[in-house]
Scaffold this active site. Sequence first.
Site, PDB file in Angstrom:
ATOM      1  N   TYR A   1       3.360   0.958   4.684  1.00 42.38           N
ATOM      2  CA  TYR A   1       1.946   0.847   4.299  1.00 42.38           C
ATOM      3  C   TYR A   1       1.608  -0.561   3.808  1.00 42.38           C
ATOM      4  CZ  TYR A   1      -2.454   3.205   3.136  1.00 42.38           C
ATOM      5  OH  TYR A   1      -3.762   3.626   3.114  1.00 42.38           O
TER       6      TYR A   1
ATOM      7  N   LYS B   1      -5.435  -0.485  -1.407  1.00 37.77           N
ATOM      8  CA  LYS B   1      -5.827   0.783  -2.017  1.00 37.77           C
ATOM      9  C   LYS B   1      -5.677   0.742  -3.537  1.00 37.77           C
ATOM     10  CE  LYS B   1      -6.963   3.193   1.650  1.00 37.77           C
ATOM     11  NZ  LYS B   1      -8.374   3.569   1.879  1.00 37.77           N
TER      12      LYS B   1
END
Length: 255
Positions: free
Chosen positions: A154, A161
């Site tokens: 990720y 995020k």
Amino acid sequence: MSGLLAGKRLLVSGVITDASIAFSVAKLAQENGAQVLLTGYGRLSLVERIARRLPETAPVIELDVTNSEHLAGLADKVREHVDGLDGVVHSIGFAPQSCLGGGFLDASWEDVATALHVSTYSYKSLATAALPLMSPGGAVVGLTFDATQAWPVYDWMGVAKAGLESTSRYLALHLGKQGIRSNLVAAGPLRTMAAKSIPGFEQFEDAWSERAPLGWNLADQEPAARACLALLSDWFPATTGEIVHVDGGYHAIGA
């Protein structure tokens, strides 16, 4: 008109396909009495085609959240359809391929900056662009992926995020004076178009399938969408700066 969002006017961003969480939010919102407007960027004809698959075809407004002119003109474009907004849904994220898939140490600042602009700063940008249309009791809701941990593959999207989650807390602080809430829904992994762009995404699929206490359906966007609707509704009038996990309970379980 009846339903959880009866009479609400919502602006929903991020509808790309009918498999997106944003589409499920828009669909359920209409079914629960809301009037929905969509934003689209790039291939507007694609978004307009998807909009026709909703229970009621929703207007589509062109919006590039990194374009200051688009943001400045958003309120006027919304007013062509409704006289105000009760809620805004942010379902926008993008990172260049160099920022995903294990290239954390090699991604350039230019690519990382793009990821942060589109995926993090845009939450504030969209909220403030819509602010002239909102009144006390309104809500901004965004979608995140639990940023309390570092996830394989990720990479910089995880950083983005984390920034999004902090941005939501600061929006809660600064918009609270106007009676407007800011909350996020942390959904588990779903087979959306965004997920397909992440190399090694199957690692998330396997982990959730094995460990989520309630189980996890990778193809079911509705649980996350329902949480968004709840946060947009009047049933959470004193909740802001919160992150609601909709992940089958995975986040609560140790390794």
